[in-house]
Scaffold this active site. Structure first.
Site, mmCIF file in Angstrom:
data_model
loop_
_atom_site.group_PDB
_atom_site.id
_atom_site.type_symbol
_atom_site.label_atom_id
_atom_site.label_comp_id
_atom_site.label_asym_id
_atom_site.label_seq_id
_atom_site.Cartn_x
_atom_site.Cartn_y
_atom_site.Cartn_z
ATOM 1 C CB THR A 27 -1.027 -0.028 1.151
ATOM 2 O OG1 THR A 27 -1.912 1.050 0.984
ATOM 3 C CG2 THR A 27 -0.384 0.048 2.512
ATOM 4 C CB CYS A 33 -4.692 5.478 5.320
ATOM 5 S SG CYS A 33 -5.777 6.528 4.346
ATOM 6 C CG HIS A 50 -5.247 1.639 2.217
ATOM 7 N ND1 HIS A 50 -4.440 1.999 1.182
ATOM 8 C CD2 HIS A 50 -5.463 2.781 2.900
ATOM 9 C CE1 HIS A 50 -4.177 3.291 1.238
ATOM 10 N NE2 HIS A 50 -4.805 3.787 2.293
#
Lengths: 165, 296
Positions: A27, A33, A50
């Site tokens: 990711t 996040c 994610h």
């Protein structure tokens, strides 16, 4: 990271679990996040979610469409995905967290990163789990990946190099 | 004048000008009360721009029942504000698809950061600052706020990574201060020069200059600079930055005087705002021909 490795990118709210030899799950540029990484050593399966926001109650429809978007629905959905890979008990899973950066904001008005971290921990506790390693907070972005072959988790950050979590 | 300032001026002068239609649209948006007929006429004078707008409008993503053949019809169906925003995006897309190699950035990062910042700035202006009149200007200036990085990217490319890292550490992770230390100029000052060189409206130049330091902006443009400052911050939080400098800019405390917060700010209002921005951004990315989410 070797060039011949197959790379699976997990975008915002994405969930991916794999047992494919040689694959890496990655990711990119996590800000506030969180990349939730789970590894099942016995079943040789590896997965990542994610997470973008803490709680699904703000938009249940979105949580149904993209469960990985929120910490509570995302961790639940990631666990369910592992069931398809014969991981029947949460005790078979090793969890690591990375991301949840905070903007440089003296008044902490916009600190969603910290709330994401807390929401992930809470969702794990609800499932009688806890992360064995965390690389969270700070005011820098992170790219995170996990190797299916080894279950090793790596983090890079601009100007900070690369390290193993 | 420092070596880098001289180079920056030379670079700015060599940048291709904006098309007459694109420039005209920025002026209309800044003017707030523009005339729809003028907007249609302006887009239609630029055949390429008009063609690309119609192509977007007729994409299945809009789900229009019949084919739209004219800009006039497009304005009737989608509204003048949407068409102006689309025309501006279309007119700028080639400029913004430049590679920011010096920031270790991907080809599309400047564009994606601009697009998410534009959407966020407009929403902030409407929902947190209660100013619908400035919403379109917030969008347009948000789209263009970081254009100065096209020049600083070239400067960063010439510096060794070690040198950049030590400037960054010495300036406590504030990338704007690091740029100043390294080059005697930063991407916001360069952005302001580009805006002036392109003859963009003053509000655009002000946002390019003050989007990291809105408290220093002239009062008439301060709220606009606040909206783009926050829009850019939220964009970086969502991972849509330009890599090397992502998350490396402090939030100006003046923002707290401009935005309204309710009791549910932390648990509902703010997360919901970020979610709505993301939904709109993903839709806009699809409409601009990208699949989106995979590597944001």
């Amino acid at each position: 990271m070797q060039r011949d490795q197959k790379k699976q990118i997990v975008g915002l709210g994405g969930i991916h679990v794999s047992r494919s030899p040689g694959e890496i799950i990655k990711t990119m540029a996590l800000g506030s996040c969180i990349g939730v990484v789970m590894v099942a050593p016995k079943q040789r399966a590896v997965g990542m979610a994610h997470i973008v926001l803490p709680e699904s109650k703000i938009d249940m429809d979105r949580a149904r469409e993209v469960p990985g978007y929120f910490a509570d629905s995302g961790i639940q959905a990631l666990l369910e995905e592992f069931r398809k890979f014969d991981v029947k008990s949460n005790r078979d899973l090793v969890v690591k967290l990375a991301g949840g950066a905070t903007v440089m904001d003296a008044n902490r008005t916009f600190d969603i990163g910290k709330r994401n971290v807390l929401a992930c921990r809470k969702a794990l506790w609800r499932n009688h789990m806890a992360a064995i390693a965390e690389d969270v907070g700070g005011n820098f972005s992170r790219t995170v990946w996990v190797e299916v072959n080894t279950g090793r988790v790596f983090v890079t950050s601009p100007g900070r190099g690369r390290w193993e979590l | 004048m420092s070596r880098y300032k001289v180079k920056a001026i030379k670079h700015i002068k060599s940048m291709p000008p904006l098309s007459r239609a694109t420039l005209g649209i920025t002026r209309m948006i800044a003017d707030e009360n523009y005339n729809i007929a003028d907007l249609v006429r302006l887009i239609e004078t630029d055949i390429t721009l008009a063609g690309r707008c119609l192509q977007s409008i007729n994409s299945p993503l809009y789900g229009l029942k019949s084919r739209v053949e004219t800009i006039n019809r497009a304005v009737v169906l989608l509204g003048a504000r949407n068409i102006a925003a689309m025309a501006l995006q279309t007119g700028l897309s080639t400029v913004f698809k430049m590679n920011l190699e010096g920031y270790d950035s991907d080809q599309e990062d400047l564009w994606r950061n601009g697009l998410r910042t534009a959407i966020a700035s407009r929403k902030i202006m409407i929902e947190l600052m209660d100013d619908k009149k400035l919403a379109d200007t917030a969008y347009a200036t948000g789209l263009m706020h970081d254009i100065g990085k096209v020049v600083t990217a070239e400067f960063l490319r010439e510096k060794s990574k070690q040198f950049v890292e030590s400037a960054y550490i010495e300036n406590e992770g504030n990338f704007l201060a690091a740029e100043d230390a390294l080059f005697g100029i930063n991407h916001t000052v360069i952005g302001e020069h580009i805006a002036k060189n392109w003859h963009l409206p003053e509000s655009f130049a002000a946002v390019m200059r003050y989007h990291h330091t809105p408290s220093e902006a002239p009062e008439e443009y301060r709220s606009l600079a606040v909206s783009v400052h926050l829009g850019d911050t939220f964009s970086m939080m969502a991972g849509t930055g330009t890599y090397l400098d992502s998350m490396d800019y402090p939030v100006d405390p003046i923002v707290d005087h401009y935005i309204k917060r309710d009791a549910a700010w932390n648990t509902i209002t703010f997360p919901k705002l970020l979610l709505d921005i993301d939904k709109e951004y993903q839709d806009a990315l699809q409409l601009s021909g990208e699949s989106g989410g995979s590597d944001v």
